[in-house]
Design a protein around this motif. Structure first.
Motif, PDB file in Angstrom:
ATOM      1  N   MET A   1     -17.942 -46.147   8.618  1.00 39.04           N
ATOM      2  CA  MET A   1     -17.334 -46.053   7.294  1.00 39.04           C
ATOM      3  C   MET A   1     -17.533 -44.646   6.700  1.00 39.04           C
ATOM      4  N   THR A   2     -18.709 -44.107   6.874  1.00 36.49           N
ATOM      5  CA  THR A   2     -18.996 -42.774   6.342  1.00 36.49           C
ATOM      6  C   THR A   2     -18.098 -41.722   6.991  1.00 36.49           C
ATOM      7  N   PHE A   3     -17.870 -41.874   8.290  1.00 36.98           N
ATOM      8  CA  PHE A   3     -17.008 -40.906   8.975  1.00 36.98           C
ATOM      9  C   PHE A   3     -15.562 -40.998   8.490  1.00 36.98           C
ATOM     10  N   VAL A   4     -15.125 -42.200   8.190  1.00 36.60           N
ATOM     11  CA  VAL A   4     -13.758 -42.372   7.681  1.00 36.60           C
ATOM     12  C   VAL A   4     -13.618 -41.712   6.316  1.00 36.60           C
ATOM     13  N   VAL A   5     -14.604 -41.901   5.463  1.00 35.15           N
ATOM     14  CA  VAL A   5     -14.567 -41.279   4.132  1.00 35.15           C
ATOM     15  C   VAL A   5     -14.621 -39.759   4.256  1.00 35.15           C
ATOM     16  N   ALA A   6     -15.447 -39.249   5.158  1.00 33.18           N
ATOM     17  CA  ALA A   6     -15.531 -37.799   5.360  1.00 33.18           C
ATOM     18  C   ALA A   6     -14.215 -37.260   5.912  1.00 33.18           C
ATOM     19  N   TRP A   7     -13.585 -37.988   6.816  1.00 31.21           N
ATOM     20  CA  TRP A   7     -12.300 -37.559   7.381  1.00 31.21           C
ATOM     21  C   TRP A   7     -11.218 -37.533   6.307  1.00 31.21           C
ATOM     22  N   ILE A   8     -11.190 -38.559   5.452  1.00 35.84           N
ATOM     23  CA  ILE A   8     -10.210 -38.600   4.356  1.00 35.84           C
ATOM     24  C   ILE A   8     -10.450 -37.437   3.394  1.00 35.84           C
ATOM     25  N   ALA A   9     -11.709 -37.169   3.074  1.00 35.11           N
ATOM     26  CA  ALA A   9     -12.022 -36.062   2.165  1.00 35.11           C
ATOM     27  C   ALA A   9     -11.609 -34.725   2.766  1.00 35.11           C
ATOM     28  N   GLN A  10     -11.822 -34.561   4.054  1.00 33.72           N
ATOM     29  CA  GLN A  10     -11.425 -33.310   4.709  1.00 33.72           C
ATOM     30  C   GLN A  10      -9.906 -33.153   4.701  1.00 33.72           C
ATOM     31  N   ASN A  11      -9.195 -34.227   5.001  1.00 28.25           N
ATOM     32  CA  ASN A  11      -7.734 -34.158   4.969  1.00 28.25           C
ATOM     33  C   ASN A  11      -7.226 -33.950   3.556  1.00 28.25           C
ATOM     34  N   TRP A  12      -7.914 -34.505   2.559  1.00 22.71           N
ATOM     35  CA  TRP A  12      -7.486 -34.355   1.181  1.00 22.71           C
ATOM     36  C   TRP A  12      -7.527 -32.897   0.765  1.00 22.71           C
ATOM     37  N   THR A  13      -8.621 -32.222   1.063  1.00 23.27           N
ATOM     38  CA  THR A  13      -8.766 -30.838   0.600  1.00 23.27           C
ATOM     39  C   THR A  13      -7.890 -29.877   1.382  1.00 23.27           C
TER      40      THR A  13
END
Length: 59
Positions: A1-13
């Protein structure tokens, strides 16, 4: 779950935020165009009403 949130945050920025900002700018420009066009049409309608009321009074 943490990796998914980090991936979404990276794609967001790096990817999604600039795209959404561009969409927001485009929609703002389109809205401004329609507001200006509505103002022009409103002024034309008011001038026509004034002309028509002037003709009715002089008849």
């Amino acid at each position: 779950m943490t990796f998914v949130v980090a991936w979404i945050a990276q794609n967001w920025t790096s990817f999604l935020e600039p795209i959404l900002q561009a969409c927001l700018i485009i929609l703002t420009v389109i809205a401004a165009f329609f507001m200006a066009w509505n103002r022009i049409l409103d002024n034309q309608l008011k001038r026509k009403e004034i002309r028509d009321s002037g003709k009715a009074c002089s008849d």
